[in-house]
Motif scaffolding. Structure first.
Motif, PDB file in Angstrom:
ATOM      1  N   MET A  63       0.712  -6.043   8.553  1.00 53.34           N
ATOM      2  CA  MET A  63       1.071  -4.785   9.202  1.00 53.34           C
ATOM      3  C   MET A  63       2.513  -4.453   8.853  1.00 53.34           C
ATOM      4  O   MET A  63       3.335  -5.354   8.648  1.00 53.34           O
ATOM      5  N   ILE A  64       2.804  -3.173   8.768  1.00 43.80           N
ATOM      6  CA  ILE A  64       4.162  -2.724   8.467  1.00 43.80           C
ATOM      7  C   ILE A  64       4.486  -1.535   9.363  1.00 43.80           C
ATOM      8  O   ILE A  64       3.600  -0.754   9.727  1.00 43.80           O
ATOM      9  N   ALA A  65       5.753  -1.439   9.750  1.00 47.65           N
ATOM     10  CA  ALA A  65       6.205  -0.295  10.536  1.00 47.65           C
ATOM     11  C   ALA A  65       7.638   0.010  10.165  1.00 47.65           C
ATOM     12  O   ALA A  65       8.444  -0.902   9.953  1.00 47.65           O
ATOM     13  N   THR A  66       7.957   1.290  10.051  1.00 48.31           N
ATOM     14  CA  THR A  66       9.330   1.722   9.796  1.00 48.31           C
ATOM     15  C   THR A  66       9.666   2.854  10.756  1.00 48.31           C
ATOM     16  O   THR A  66       8.789   3.605  11.188  1.00 48.31           O
ATOM     17  N   ALA A  67      10.950   2.957  11.070  1.00 49.12           N
ATOM     18  CA  ALA A  67      11.415   4.018  11.958  1.00 49.12           C
ATOM     19  C   ALA A  67      12.800   4.463  11.521  1.00 49.12           C
ATOM     20  O   ALA A  67      13.648   3.633  11.175  1.00 49.12           O
ATOM     21  N   ASP A  84      13.442  12.335  13.659  1.00 46.03           N
ATOM     22  CA  ASP A  84      12.728  11.068  13.841  1.00 46.03           C
ATOM     23  C   ASP A  84      11.611  10.979  12.806  1.00 46.03           C
ATOM     24  O   ASP A  84      10.918  11.967  12.552  1.00 46.03           O
ATOM     25  N   ALA A  85      11.441   9.796  12.234  1.00 46.78           N
ATOM     26  CA  ALA A  85      10.396   9.581  11.231  1.00 46.78           C
ATOM     27  C   ALA A  85       9.814   8.187  11.411  1.00 46.78           C
ATOM     28  O   ALA A  85      10.550   7.198  11.435  1.00 46.78           O
ATOM     29  N   TYR A  86       8.491   8.116  11.556  1.00 48.50           N
ATOM     30  CA  TYR A  86       7.825   6.842  11.812  1.00 48.50           C
ATOM     31  C   TYR A  86       6.664   6.655  10.836  1.00 48.50           C
ATOM     32  O   TYR A  86       5.966   7.611  10.493  1.00 48.50           O
ATOM     33  N   VAL A  87       6.465   5.418  10.413  1.00 49.11           N
ATOM     34  CA  VAL A  87       5.333   5.045   9.564  1.00 49.11           C
ATOM     35  C   VAL A  87       4.785   3.717  10.073  1.00 49.11           C
ATOM     36  O   VAL A  87       5.559   2.802  10.396  1.00 49.11           O
ATOM     37  N   ALA A  88       3.455   3.598  10.147  1.00 46.52           N
ATOM     38  CA  ALA A  88       2.812   2.342  10.524  1.00 46.52           C
ATOM     39  C   ALA A  88       1.576   2.168   9.667  1.00 46.52           C
ATOM     40  O   ALA A  88       0.880   3.148   9.363  1.00 46.52           O
ATOM     41  N   GLY A  89       1.312   0.928   9.266  1.00 45.81           N
ATOM     42  CA  GLY A  89       0.169   0.705   8.399  1.00 45.81           C
ATOM     43  C   GLY A  89      -0.352  -0.710   8.470  1.00 45.81           C
ATOM     44  O   GLY A  89       0.323  -1.630   8.960  1.00 45.81           O
TER      45      GLY A  89
END
Length: 213
Positions: A63-67, A84-89
């Protein structure tokens, strides 16, 4: 300032986390006799974390997450940047045989960006998606939008060894997918598939180092 944490638990989980905070930056401007200080970089927090675990000898998932969070007090910067910018995978792999040469890999991620209508309009009109183009009936330009969401998915089948190496892939990216605040992306609103067969001989011969077709 920045902090990093990496490690592995007794249960086999690998963890990587990086968080960095950058300060507000200004530049000196001069227009003839007029001098002023202009904000050119907002205070920003960047976070990236990755968790991964192997399951036996044949499979693994992660799993990966960035903010990215910005303090956009300056209206000029607020019209250019997302606040604000979010990514999850999630992603994974599975070897189909004991030799570990046939493998299936896949991944799925989603993104969410928010900001002023000007900033989101800029993303809609960017060359990655061109929401304003008249030939794309599935897209619409929303000048009042303050957020944008998207997703990305891909699946692959590969043979990792031997001279003949098949490859099959299918993938799709939605129009609203956006990861450029803490990543690299040149296009969205795409989907496709391909199948290929490679022949590769890596052994040294008298006149060649390797051969591929």
């Amino acid at each position: 300032s920045a902090a990093k944490l990496t490690g592995k638990t007794a249960g086999g989980w690998s963890l990587n986390l990086v968080d960095a905070v950058t300060a507000r930056e200004h530049a000196d401007e001069a227009f003839g006799p007029i001098h002023r200080r202009t904000e050119v970089e907002p205070p920003t927090n960047y976070l990236a974390t990755r968790v991964r675990r192997d399951v036996g000898q044949r499979a693994g998932f992660g799993m990966i997450a960035t903010a990215v969070n910005r303090g956009l007090d300056d209206s000029a910067l607020a019209s250019q940047l997302a606040s604000d910018a979010y990514v999850a995978g999630i992603d994974g792999h599975l070897f189909l045989n004991a030799k570990r040469d046939w493998v299936v890999t896949s991944g799925l991620s989603g993104s969410h960006v928010s900001g002023t209508p000007a900033a989101i309009l800029r993303l809609q009109r960017s060359s990655a998606r061109y929401c304003q183009r008249p030939d794309a009936s599935h897209l619409s330009l929303n000048p009042s939008a303050t957020s944008m969401d998207g997703w990305n998915v891909q699946a692959d089948l590969n043979k990792e060894s031997g001279k003949f190496r098949p490859n099959v892939s299918a993938w799709a990216v939605s129009p609203g997918y956006e990861v450029n605040d803490l990543g690299f992306q040149t296009n969205a609103d795409r989907r496709g598939t391909h199948a290929a067969l490679f022949w590769r001989d890596p052994d040294l011969h008298r006149f060649t180092r390797n051969r591929e077709l």
